[in-house]
Design a protein around this motif. Structure first.
Motif, PDB file in Angstrom:
ATOM      1  N   ARG A 162       0.873  -1.168   0.000  1.00  0.00           N
ATOM      2  CA  ARG A 162       0.000   0.000   0.000  1.00  0.00           C
ATOM      3  C   ARG A 162       0.915   1.224   0.000  1.00  0.00           C
ATOM      4  N   VAL A 163       1.031   1.843  -1.161  1.00  0.00           N
ATOM      5  CA  VAL A 163       2.023   2.899  -1.369  1.00  0.00           C
ATOM      6  C   VAL A 163       1.367   4.261  -1.277  1.00  0.00           C
ATOM      7  N   VAL A 164       1.950   5.130  -0.455  1.00  0.00           N
ATOM      8  CA  VAL A 164       1.480   6.507  -0.366  1.00  0.00           C
ATOM      9  C   VAL A 164       2.618   7.430  -0.797  1.00  0.00           C
ATOM     10  N   GLY A 165       2.305   8.332  -1.703  1.00  0.00           N
ATOM     11  CA  GLY A 165       3.308   9.273  -2.164  1.00  0.00           C
ATOM     12  C   GLY A 165       3.347  10.520  -1.307  1.00  0.00           C
ATOM     13  N   VAL A 166       4.530  11.064  -1.113  1.00  0.00           N
ATOM     14  CA  VAL A 166       4.704  12.363  -0.464  1.00  0.00           C
ATOM     15  C   VAL A 166       5.493  13.235  -1.430  1.00  0.00           C
ATOM     16  N   MET A 167       4.832  14.267  -1.948  1.00  0.00           N
ATOM     17  CA  MET A 167       5.447  15.163  -2.921  1.00  0.00           C
ATOM     18  C   MET A 167       5.680  16.529  -2.276  1.00  0.00           C
ATOM     19  N   GLY A 168       6.722  17.199  -2.705  1.00  0.00           N
ATOM     20  CA  GLY A 168       7.014  18.526  -2.171  1.00  0.00           C
ATOM     21  C   GLY A 168       8.311  19.055  -2.729  1.00  0.00           C
ATOM     22  N   GLY A 169       8.608  20.296  -2.396  1.00  0.00           N
ATOM     23  CA  GLY A 169       9.731  20.987  -3.004  1.00  0.00           C
ATOM     24  C   GLY A 169      11.096  20.527  -2.534  1.00  0.00           C
ATOM     25  N   HIS A 170      12.079  20.634  -3.438  1.00  0.00           N
ATOM     26  CA  HIS A 170      13.452  20.254  -3.114  1.00  0.00           C
ATOM     27  C   HIS A 170      14.154  21.313  -2.273  1.00  0.00           C
ATOM     28  N   VAL A 228       6.087   4.442   2.075  1.00  0.00           N
ATOM     29  CA  VAL A 228       6.275   5.832   1.678  1.00  0.00           C
ATOM     30  C   VAL A 228       7.112   5.885   0.407  1.00  0.00           C
ATOM     31  N   ALA A 229       6.607   6.615  -0.583  1.00  0.00           N
ATOM     32  CA  ALA A 229       7.337   6.817  -1.838  1.00  0.00           C
ATOM     33  C   ALA A 229       7.449   8.311  -2.107  1.00  0.00           C
ATOM     34  N   THR A 230       8.620   8.752  -2.499  1.00  0.00           N
ATOM     35  CA  THR A 230       8.848  10.167  -2.796  1.00  0.00           C
ATOM     36  C   THR A 230       9.594  10.285  -4.124  1.00  0.00           C
ATOM     37  N   GLY A 231       9.824  11.539  -4.526  1.00  0.00           N
ATOM     38  CA  GLY A 231      10.640  11.781  -5.704  1.00  0.00           C
ATOM     39  C   GLY A 231      12.107  11.496  -5.500  1.00  0.00           C
ATOM     40  N   GLY A 232      12.491  11.115  -4.274  1.00  0.00           N
ATOM     41  CA  GLY A 232      13.833  10.613  -4.017  1.00  0.00           C
ATOM     42  C   GLY A 232      14.925  11.643  -3.898  1.00  0.00           C
ATOM     43  N   GLY A 233      14.581  12.926  -3.962  1.00  0.00           N
ATOM     44  CA  GLY A 233      15.599  13.959  -3.916  1.00  0.00           C
ATOM     45  C   GLY A 233      15.729  14.596  -2.551  1.00  0.00           C
ATOM     46  N   PRO A 234      16.255  15.820  -2.498  1.00  0.00           N
ATOM     47  CA  PRO A 234      16.433  16.543  -1.238  1.00  0.00           C
ATOM     48  C   PRO A 234      15.135  17.222  -0.791  1.00  0.00           C
ATOM     49  N   GLY A 235      15.230  18.033   0.251  1.00  0.00           N
ATOM     50  CA  GLY A 235      14.085  18.824   0.705  1.00  0.00           C
ATOM     51  C   GLY A 235      12.990  17.981   1.308  1.00  0.00           C
ATOM     52  N   ALA A 236      11.749  18.275   0.913  1.00  0.00           N
ATOM     53  CA  ALA A 236      10.591  17.561   1.454  1.00  0.00           C
ATOM     54  C   ALA A 236      10.670  16.069   1.168  1.00  0.00           C
ATOM     55  N   MET A 237      11.231  15.717   0.023  1.00  0.00           N
ATOM     56  CA  MET A 237      11.360  14.305  -0.340  1.00  0.00           C
ATOM     57  C   MET A 237      12.272  13.575   0.638  1.00  0.00           C
TER      58      MET A 237
END
Length: 374
Positions: A156-164, A190-199
């Motif tokens: 059960r995957v939930v994405g968290v998106m936000g600024g770097h 938890v899945a994110t864009g994998g970068g810095p910041g909120a991710m």
């Protein structure tokens, strides 16, 4: 001499071999490699097995082997895609990246790591029109998608998106980390864009989930000494690895970054990193795999794009099962970047209208996500 065509693949991961241990198990139990797909496994020490096994219709993708074994498996009906020398990445990889793999050699500076060297290769080849280079990128990205799908089966995957740009040491960063921890403790991946910041913050929170609450506070303190990945990615990444060293074996999560934005390094808290060359493939794959919904933290162009990329399948959902969307920070999404009025206008009269929620504070997001999913 005509070759035996590769056997049709039935879509089962049982026919894929992605490690030496899996290779040995198949040889010991099945006694044949006929019809199997072998990805990026070093078989130079398995010549005897390759000389004996039936390889009719097998496909070997980037598997080093001795010349004797190579000649024999080809003659026996296998299709062999040899390793490509000189690349800083493996286009045929069978598994997702780990932080240790991407940041290997960080002690000598970020520029020496596989992540940085792959970005440099991408910069050199993306505009020169070399069809071989573009093919390698496509093969790599398809292999990463395959590995990601295998990892997330049943999750059960939930994405968290936000600024770097969200800096370590801020309350916003700490809030995003606590959000990731809450979601992971609720049994979500938890899945994110994998970068810095909120991710990074959300991946950090998932990493902290198995520990006592004080661990996250200490991690935030350690990370604050390198707030941003500029001016030094090396110092920024080293602070994350200091946390990982002090608190090993954290909880798992997924990061899905891209070398398209290669100036943004991946974060070191996502246990599984699906890094792509194609940003379009990455964005679509990230949102499509968020089966339990997406939380959108304040962000800029990239996050706005993700909101409406995610809205499109929800808008056209015909079975009444759109995925929940939670936007955090009323002022940001109604005034600074007024995505919410457009989103609600788009949703009017559609099933998705009951699945979109706007909250003012980040601590409200887990309950809002749960409510929108019911």
């Amino acid at each position: 001499m005509p070759t035996t065509p590769a056997q049709p693949y039935d879509g089962s991961s049982d026919r894929e071999i992605e490690s030496l241990a899996e290779f040995d198990e198949v040889i010991a139990t099945a006694g044949t490699l006929a019809g199997y797909r072998v990805q990026a496994v070093d078989l130079t020490a398995r010549t005897d097995a390759l000389l004996r096994a039936d390889t009719t219709g097998a496909v070997f993708l980037g598997c080093p082997m001795t010349p004797e074994a190579d000649t024999r498996v080809r003659a026996a009906g296998a299709l062999v895609f040899p390793p490509v020398p000189g690349l800083p990445f493996d286009p045929y990889r069978g598994l997702l990246y780990t932080p240790d793999e991407l940041f290997d050699g960080l002690a000598d500076g970020y520029g020496s790591t596989p992540d940085a060297r792959t970005y440099s290769w991408f910069q050199e080849t993306k505009a020169n029109g070399d069809i071989f280079a573009s093919m390698l990128r496509s093969v790599h990205d398809d292999a990463v998608s395959d590995a990601l799908d295998e990892l997330l089966v049943g999750a059960r995957v939930v994405g968290v998106m936000g600024g770097h740009a969200m800096a370590r040491g801020t309350e916003e960063y700490a809030g995003a980390a606590r959000l990731g921890r809450s979601l992971a403790r609720a049994g979500l991946t938890v899945a994110t864009g994998g970068g810095p910041g909120a991710m990074e913050a959300a991946n950090l929170g998932a990493y902290a989930a198995p520990f006592e609450d004080g661990m996250l506070e200490e991690a935030l303190r350690l990370l604050a000494k390198a707030p941003l990945f500029t001016p030094s990615v090396t110092e920024w990444a080293a602070a994350a690895f200091e946390v990982r060293s002090r608190f090993p074996d954290g909880g798992p999560s997924v990061g899905i970054p891209t070398w398209f934005y290669g100036h943004e390094p991946p974060n070191a808290f996502a246990a599984h990193t699906a890094k792509y060359f194609s940003n379009a493939t990455r964005e679509d794959g990230l949102l499509a795999r968020c089966t339990a919904g997406v939380v959108f933290l304040p962000g800029a162009a990239g996050t706005v794009q993700e909101i409406f990329d995610n809205s499109t399948p929800n808008y056209y959902e015909s079975r009444g099962e759109p995925r929940p969307m939670v936007l955090v920070d009323e002022g940001h999404w109604t005034r600074r970047l007024p995505a919410w009025p457009l989103l609600t206008a788009l949703a009017e009269g559609r099933a998705m209208a009951s699945r979109i929620v706007l909250v003012d504070r980040i601590e409200q997001a887990p309950e809002a996500l749960k409510r929108a999913g019911n």
